[in-house]
Design an enzyme around this catalytic site. Structure first.
Site, PDB file in Angstrom:
ATOM      1  N   SER A  76     -32.019  51.190 -14.967  1.00 36.66           N
ATOM      2  CA  SER A  76     -30.708  51.348 -14.347  1.00 36.66           C
ATOM      3  C   SER A  76     -30.805  51.607 -12.844  1.00 36.66           C
ATOM      4  O   SER A  76     -31.289  50.771 -12.091  1.00 36.66           O
ATOM      5  CB  SER A  76     -29.936  52.459 -15.069  1.00 36.66           C
ATOM      6  OG  SER A  76     -28.585  52.475 -14.700  1.00 36.66           O
TER       7      SER A  76
ATOM      8  N   ASP B 103     -25.433  48.685  -9.564  1.00 35.64           N
ATOM      9  CA  ASP B 103     -26.753  49.306  -9.667  1.00 35.64           C
ATOM     10  C   ASP B 103     -27.731  48.276 -10.226  1.00 35.64           C
ATOM     11  O   ASP B 103     -27.390  47.104 -10.395  1.00 35.64           O
ATOM     12  CB  ASP B 103     -26.708  50.582 -10.516  1.00 35.64           C
ATOM     13  CG  ASP B 103     -26.448  50.317 -11.987  1.00 35.64           C
ATOM     14  OD1 ASP B 103     -25.870  49.254 -12.304  1.00 35.64           O
ATOM     15  OD2 ASP B 103     -26.807  51.159 -12.821  1.00 35.64           O
TER      16      ASP B 103
ATOM     17  N   ASP C 193     -29.055  47.414 -13.027  1.00 35.07           N
ATOM     18  CA  ASP C 193     -28.761  46.583 -14.198  1.00 35.07           C
ATOM     19  C   ASP C 193     -27.293  46.221 -14.292  1.00 35.07           C
ATOM     20  O   ASP C 193     -26.851  45.657 -15.293  1.00 35.07           O
ATOM     21  CB  ASP C 193     -29.242  47.246 -15.484  1.00 35.07           C
ATOM     22  CG  ASP C 193     -28.478  48.514 -15.836  1.00 35.07           C
ATOM     23  OD1 ASP C 193     -27.931  49.140 -14.912  1.00 35.07           O
ATOM     24  OD2 ASP C 193     -28.441  48.882 -17.024  1.00 35.07           O
TER      25      ASP C 193
ATOM     26  N   ASP D 286     -24.492  47.784 -14.735  1.00 34.52           N
ATOM     27  CA  ASP D 286     -23.518  48.361 -15.670  1.00 34.52           C
ATOM     28  C   ASP D 286     -22.672  49.444 -15.014  1.00 34.52           C
ATOM     29  O   ASP D 286     -21.858  50.079 -15.671  1.00 34.52           O
ATOM     30  CB  ASP D 286     -24.194  48.886 -16.940  1.00 34.52           C
ATOM     31  CG  ASP D 286     -25.141  50.055 -16.690  1.00 34.52           C
ATOM     32  OD1 ASP D 286     -25.390  50.394 -15.514  1.00 34.52           O
ATOM     33  OD2 ASP D 286     -25.634  50.640 -17.675  1.00 34.52           O
TER      34      ASP D 286
END
Length: 451
Positions: A102, A243, A245, A247
């Site tokens: 993340s 960010d 990834d 999400d």
């Protein structure tokens, strides 16, 4: 029972150090494969990743594990976490995997798991996986003729681009908007600019040159300074920071000011309420969301349901109580009409659509409430349980008594890093700062004494 591997968002750690080793990644693949290998159909897993250097290593290890367990592996390459959740369902896979840490630096990596419905796995399933990881692998492996195959899947970016575009009305357009987007040198570096451009925006892209080591490095939603400068430089109407990834999302308005997830949820809630689309009588957020958000929603006749920190807990509450909007102050925003997990790009599209519909500048649209003074500080610790110390517990009790009726105190260990997070909020800023600093000092002293 104590969780040995899983935190609040999958398994996470420093690459090539326990638990983020190829051996453990392979064992996870075998264990998860055994659990989801049921029935006579050909079983399959989809595996996505972000742009970290260690992703190559962990991806191959997980492919080895899943194929050894008898599942066919569909390898997606770098793609956002919400795309993996969507493709798990779309490709009728038994399980989905996202290899990502993340917003963490490139040295870290992690494993997130999704069931066939696209939702993150339950605590109970994660405990089953932990048990199997530590058992002898021999009884979990497929017979020679049942070993799975692996192949890379083409066209997955196009699928996600079309999915994201369909979250807006068919006639929606972003023409006339100059949008600066920071992809954090992460998983959305291709798809996010493509979605915005195809919807008609004038797109200025940054953080779109990943090299394996620059993911989240001085960019993205946890470091929006570069985007703030870019918005000024190109005179953008809005800045979007994802960010690693993709999400989560943070917005920068045309004046260069940062807008967090609480304000974004307020904008979407107000918009959906007016359109009679909001379900559940309010939204779901975590204990970290600002008290100002709660007061704002109350003024609109809406409620705020709070959960533990972690978007999985937000989603669980949304599903159990029929909410369709929830999220975190950090920018995880879950719109269950469109997906099963946080989706930074899709959330940003809702804001952009509202900007177009109202004609308001982002600085006005995204200031739905005045945040209550809030301070969050972290205390790093290497071992032990500082929060169980009697001195710490008494200090926390005293602080809670002082804030009673005037604010909130949240103290919790991080689920992804060796940190204790100390947060307080209330109308008196000086009081909040004093309480947080005192508690941080006490916890740090206890930690040092135990070392």
């Amino acid at each position: 029972m104590t969780r040995r591997y899983f935190g609040t968002d999958g398994i996470r750690g420093h690459s090539n150090a326990f638990p983020m080793t190829p051996d453990l990644a392979m064992r996870v693949g075998i264990a998860v494969g055994k659990i989801f290998r049921n029935g006579s159909h050909r079983h399959r897993v989809v595996i996505g990743k972000d742009t970290r250097l260690s992703g190559y290593m962990l991806e191959n290890a997980m492919v080895a594990g899943f194929t050894a367990a008898g599942l066919d592996a569909f390898i997606l390459g770098p793609i956002p976490t919400p795309a993996v959740a969507m493709l798990t369902r779309s490709l009728r896979a038994d399980v989905g995997v996202m290899i990502s840490a993340s917003h963490n630096p490139y040295q870290d990596n992690g494993i997130k798991l999704f069931g066939p419905d696209g939702y993150k796995l339950s605590d109970e399933l994660e405990m089953q996986i932990e048990d199997l990881i530590e058992q002898d692998l021999a009884g979990q492996l497929a017979k020679a003729g049942d070993i799975g195959r692996a192949k890379r899947v083409d066209g997955v970016h196009d699928r996600y681009v079309e999915h994201a575009k369909r979250t807006l009305p068919r006639d929606a357009t972003l023409q006339g908007l100059r949008v600066a987007i920071d992809c954090a040198n992460g998983a959305a570096y291709k798809v996010a600019p493509a979605v915005l451009w195809e919807l008609g925006a004038d797109v200025v892209t940054m953080g779109d040159e990943p090299d394996g080591q620059n993911i989240n490095l001085d960019c993205g939603s946890t470091s929006p300074g570069a985007l703030q400068k870019k918005v000024h430089e190109v005179r953008a109407d809005i800045g979007i920071a994802l960010d690693g990834d993709a999400d989560r999302v943070i917005i920068v308005d045309e004046l260069g000011e940062v807008v967090d997830g609480d304000q974004l949820m307020a904008v979407i809630a107000e918009s959906w309420l007016a359109e009679d689309r909001l379900q559940g009588g309010g939204i779901v957020a975590t204990v970290m969301s600002n008290l100002g958000l709660e007061r704002y929603l109350t003024s609109k006749g809406l409620g705020l349901a709070r959960t533990k920190v972690g978007d999985r807990y937000v989603v669980e509450h949304m599903r159990a109580h029929n909410f369709n909007l929830g999220g975190e102050q950090s920018g995880h925003i879950v719109l269950s009409d469109f997906g099963t997990t946080g989706d930074g790009l899709v959330a940003a599209l809702q804001i952009l659509a509202r900007v177009k519909r109202t004609g308001l500048p982002v600085s006005e649209l995204c200031r739905r409430f005045e945040p209550v003074p809030q301070l969050l500080k972290n205390v790093r610790f290497g071992g032990g349980k500082p929060l169980e110390d009697m001195i710490v517990q008494q200090a926390i009790a005293d602080a809670e008594a002082e804030l009673a009726g005037k604010g909130r105190l949240v103290i919790r260990p991080s689920g992804t890093e060796p940190l204790i997070r100390v947060m307080a909020e209330g109308d008196d800023r000086s009081q909040i700062e004093r309480i947080v600093n005192e508690l941080v000092g006490i916890i740090a002293n206890v930690r040092a004494a135990a070392a």
